[in-house]
Design a protein around this motif. Structure first.
Motif, PDB file in Angstrom:
ATOM      1  N   THR A 375       0.825  -1.210   0.000  1.00  0.00           N
ATOM      2  CA  THR A 375       0.000   0.000   0.000  1.00  0.00           C
ATOM      3  C   THR A 375       0.858   1.258   0.000  1.00  0.00           C
ATOM      4  OG1 THR A 375      -1.844  -1.125   1.105  1.00  0.00           O
ATOM      5  CG2 THR A 375      -1.752   1.268   1.318  1.00  0.00           C
ATOM      6  N   LYS A 376       1.932   1.265   0.784  1.00  0.00           N
ATOM      7  CA  LYS A 376       2.798   2.446   0.840  1.00  0.00           C
ATOM      8  C   LYS A 376       3.449   2.727  -0.501  1.00  0.00           C
ATOM      9  CE  LYS A 376       3.945   2.680   5.754  1.00  0.00           C
ATOM     10  NZ  LYS A 376       5.023   2.615   6.778  1.00  0.00           N
ATOM     11  N   GLU A 377       3.845   1.674  -1.209  1.00  0.00           N
ATOM     12  CA  GLU A 377       4.487   1.852  -2.514  1.00  0.00           C
ATOM     13  C   GLU A 377       3.547   2.505  -3.516  1.00  0.00           C
ATOM     14  OE1 GLU A 377       5.845  -1.940  -3.774  1.00  0.00           O
ATOM     15  OE2 GLU A 377       7.380  -2.108  -2.195  1.00  0.00           O
ATOM     16  N   ARG A 378       2.266   2.207  -3.402  1.00  0.00           N
ATOM     17  CA  ARG A 378       1.294   2.690  -4.395  1.00  0.00           C
ATOM     18  C   ARG A 378       0.591   3.979  -3.988  1.00  0.00           C
ATOM     19  NH1 ARG A 378       2.387  -2.239  -4.887  1.00  0.00           N
ATOM     20  NH2 ARG A 378       2.180  -3.412  -6.845  1.00  0.00           N
ATOM     21  N   TYR A 379       0.333   4.152  -2.691  1.00  0.00           N
ATOM     22  CA  TYR A 379      -0.493   5.285  -2.259  1.00  0.00           C
ATOM     23  C   TYR A 379       0.180   6.176  -1.218  1.00  0.00           C
ATOM     24  CZ  TYR A 379      -3.814   1.920  -4.205  1.00  0.00           C
ATOM     25  OH  TYR A 379      -4.444   1.009  -5.015  1.00  0.00           O
TER      26      TYR A 379
END
Length: 497
Positions: A375-379
């Motif tokens: 999730t951190k990588e994308r958002y």
């Protein structure tokens, strides 16, 4: 004012990719026709609606709407309608349906829902499009929100206890047909909204709507809940037993109705209203029949879950390993993990109950950390681990998970042990988790703690089933189940997930 608006003139077409344009079902040369409308004012409003839709939708969607719009244009010209007023929606839709019958259009259509293997009945596209136009033309209502018949929840300035995994934006009172009852109920619901979960609020409104429908059929003279007498309640109880077939048991429905009626009595100082219901009016509590998957069924289902979108797969496997409610799994926060005395702990902020912590294995913790990194990588930084793609401030919605699983079961032909299509429910995994704790001889208080219960009241349901399965072979089956899940987790590294 333009007389024609071509698809290629719209904002969505100008910024569309080549792939989107190729997916269009009709030529971009098709247009929305504003010629011949009965009034200049109406034409201007419809032009504004079309340009606005062109900012929000894909070109293919706008191309589909050309046909619906042009049919509506013919209707407006034929019926010489000079203006559209959202407050007269019922009248306008009735006129439109009459026009449709004259033209040979069907007033409803059947739509197959492959995920559930059901055929649903839906309104025709022309009617749905007309409602969108009326909604767009709706004038700004300057009244306080609680005075309206449809409340927009974001307009209230106090916190509302809603379930984040369900997309609920409004509360609708319009189907309470008696105006006085509608106003009484709105006052009570406004009070309840400040301290009751949104699910409870919707249960109360549904109960009142059903009662309102009954009064309209049987007692037209009853226009206020303050006019009720005991005989009306008794007639309603008979009606639920003999004519109403919406639900198998109306116990919770009646409790919700009683809450509203009693609080109307408290609000208007009509103390007799607290005596309209008697304790023996409520049906006996339905017998709980807990459903469980066999180990073989879980294995078959998980083999296909493993092939799904990687983050959805993680959510469902974590859901099984934690034994949480689906609302608690999907609302796990990115700061939920901690470590104490060389052991991982997870904080579970239950939507329906208290926050609690429990220890988890390193394998489960690693799986959760992978989900957080994804999730951190994308958002970037988000509140929830399982962030909604088009709005990362919100968690995955339950309907999305349910629909994807149901579609997969049909497409992959996943069967239960009896050869029937597997019936899916996220809560069944929680039942399996609780049952396996009983098989491990865990005491009731510990089971309640691991499940996040505040009491041991529900544990006997798991124990009742578990007692039948205490033989040694069930322990072997449980170990087999654990190995299936761990094998999946370990296999993810091989697939670079």
């Amino acid at each position: 004012m333009k007389k024609r608006i071509y698809i290629y003139e719209l904002d969505c077409y100008k910024v569309a990719s080549e792939e989107q344009i190729q997916r269009m079902r009709i030529s971009p040369e098709r247009y929305f026709n504003l010629e011949g409308l009965p009034s200049e004012e109406l034409a201007e409003k419809l032009e504004e609606f079309i340009w606005e839709r062109g900012k929000m939708l894909a070109p293919s969607s706008m191309a589909s709407e050309v046909t619906y719009y042009n049919n509506i244009r013919e209707f407006l010209i034929d019926r010489k309608i000079q203006s559209l007023d959202a407050r007269e929606e019922e009248k306008i839709i009735r006129m439109l349906k009459g026009w449709m019958l004259e033209r040979g259009y069907a007033l409803s259509s059947k739509k197959y829902r492959p995920a559930y293997d059901k055929i649903g009945i839906e309104s025709p596209s022309i009617v749905r499009h007309m409602k969108k136009i009326l909604k767009f033309l709706e004038e700004e209502d300057g009244r306080d929100e609680q005075e309206k018949d449809i409340w927009t929840l974001k307009n209230f300035d106090f916190p509302i206890y809603r379930n984040p995994i369900k997309n609920t934006e409004t509360i609708n009172f319009t189907k309470i047909v008696q105006p006085d009852i509608r106003e009484e109920v709105k006052k009570v619901i406004f009070m309840h909204l400040k301290y009751s979960p949104l699910g409870t609020i919707h249960s109360e409104i549904a109960a009142v709507k059903r009662f309102s429908k009954f009064l309209k059929r049987k007692y037209l003279d009853i226009q206020s809940l303050q006019d009720l007498e005991r005989m009306h309640i008794e007639e309603y109880l008979i009606y639920l037993q003999t004519e109403a077939h919406d639900r198998k048991n109306y116990r919770s429905d009646l409790y919700a109705l009683r809450r509203v009626i009693e609080d109307v009595g408290n609000l208007y100082e009509r103390q007799y209203m607290s005596e309209l219901f008697l304790s023996n009016d409520f049906p006996s509590t339905p017998r709980h029949v807990f459903k469980f998957y066999s180990d073989a069924e879980i294995k078959r289902l998980n083999e296909h879950i493993f092939k799904m979108d990687e983050q959805i797969c993680r959510a469902l496997i974590i859901h099984q390993l934690l034994g949480t409610r689906i609302s608690d799994t999907l609302t796990l926060k990115t700061d939920c993990l901690s470590m104490r005395n060389n052991r991982y702990f997870i904080r579970i902020d239950q939507v329906k109950s208290v926050t609690y912590e429990k220890a988890i294995s390193e394998e489960v913790a690693q799986l959760i950390m992978k989900a957080i990194d994804y999730t951190k990588e994308r958002y970037g930084e988000t509140t929830y681990i399982f962030a909604k793609k088009d709005d990362p401030t919100r968690p995955y919605q339950y309907s999305m998970i349910q629909n994807q699983i149901m579609t997969m079961i049909r497409q992959e032909d996943i069967r239960d042990d009896n050869g029937e299509f597997l019936k899916f429910g996220t809560h069944i995994f929680r039942h399996c988790y609780g049952k396996k704790l009983t098989e491990m001889h865990v005491d009731d208080w510990m089971i309640a703690k691991l499940l996040g219960h505040t009491s041991i009241y529900s544990v006997h349901h798991y124990r009742k089933i578990g007692n039948k399965l205490m033989a040694d072979e069930t322990r072997a089956a449980r170990e087999k189940m654990d190995m299936i899940l761990l094998d999946i987790i370990e296999g993810w590294d091989d697939y670079e997930i």
